[in-house]
Scaffold this active site. Sequence first.
Site, PDB file in Angstrom:
ATOM      1  N   GLY A  86      83.260  28.048 116.299  1.00 33.60           N
ATOM      2  CA  GLY A  86      83.335  28.664 117.611  1.00 33.60           C
ATOM      3  C   GLY A  86      82.479  29.917 117.653  1.00 33.60           C
ATOM      4  N   CYS A  87      82.145  30.361 118.858  1.00 33.43           N
ATOM      5  CA  CYS A  87      81.276  31.535 118.992  1.00 33.43           C
ATOM      6  C   CYS A  87      81.980  32.803 118.522  1.00 33.43           C
ATOM      7  CB  CYS A  87      80.794  31.676 120.431  1.00 33.43           C
ATOM      8  SG  CYS A  87      82.097  31.610 121.681  1.00 33.43           S
ATOM      9  N   TYR A  88      83.203  33.042 119.000  1.00 33.80           N
ATOM     10  CA  TYR A  88      83.949  34.217 118.548  1.00 33.80           C
ATOM     11  C   TYR A  88      84.203  34.183 117.036  1.00 33.80           C
ATOM     12  CZ  TYR A  88      85.269  35.211 123.480  1.00 33.80           C
ATOM     13  OH  TYR A  88      85.276  35.508 124.819  1.00 33.80           O
TER      14      TYR A  88
END
Length: 310
Positions: free
Chosen positions: A116-118
Amino acid sequence: MKPKIFIDGEHGTTGLQIRTRMAGRDDVELLSIPEAERRNARLREDLLNSADVAILCLPDDAARQAVEMLAGNDTVRVIDTSTAHRTAEGWAYGFAEMDKAQAGKIRASRRVANPGCYPTGAIGLIRPLRRAGILPSGHPVTVNAVSGYTGGGKQMIAQMEDPGHAEAITAPHFLYGLPLKHKHVPEMKMHGLLDRAPIFSPSVGRFPQGMIVQVPLFLDDLSGDASLESIHAALADHYAGQEIVEVVGLDRSAALARIDATELADTDRMKLFVFGSKGGSAVNLVALLDNLGKGASGAAVQNMDLMLSA
């Protein structure tokens, strides 16, 4: 013969970004399903099973269904950009710089879960300190972050960009994930090598692409003689020898008055900073990246290239 790549979900935000990154490449053959046929299960299954690498840009349940369509097929390699397999046994985690051996694991794997990006930013900051013995496994970690609105997909893009949308969002910035049960937390815990789940507070700003992830730490709560300098040194050592993740020098960081969340928009890189004062009691670790670049599509293409190089 050129390897065949099928982007399952190519008309979504992540899929379109992957196609953009691969435009003009003549070393692969892209298999494509027309948007009008995207719900044609038979055609989709045929294309999945015809590919050398299938990149899944789908919601979690649809991604699991796609993997089931490949049951018994030992030739197709899969990159899943959804949350479905990021903590699953048998799947390599697609953050190539996470450890020195991770790129090799991705290269050798038949199943890769795109991060995921986070979590890319959070794990990028946390894991090196766990490996160096600076951050205790049970530390009460907090992760605060802001992302560009494209991370919410087509619906949020329309809500942000179309004032006439029935559910238009007019706020310049908003906090969400308020019950503290965000789907990214399990991968942060697992791949961050933490024994307790971090408190994760995500937010969205009125800008399309970009991201800032922050992990603040009190030095007295860390192991050994933790300092601004030792934490920076641990990060710099962890990421030495590669070109994607840059650990910004302490002098350069100290000279900054602000961090712009959009600085790395349209790139596939990530910058890490250690902020604080010499002799101070706390540090703020900061990751800067593009939520659609190193945080999604850029990582997927990077992982595809690693798998094709095997």
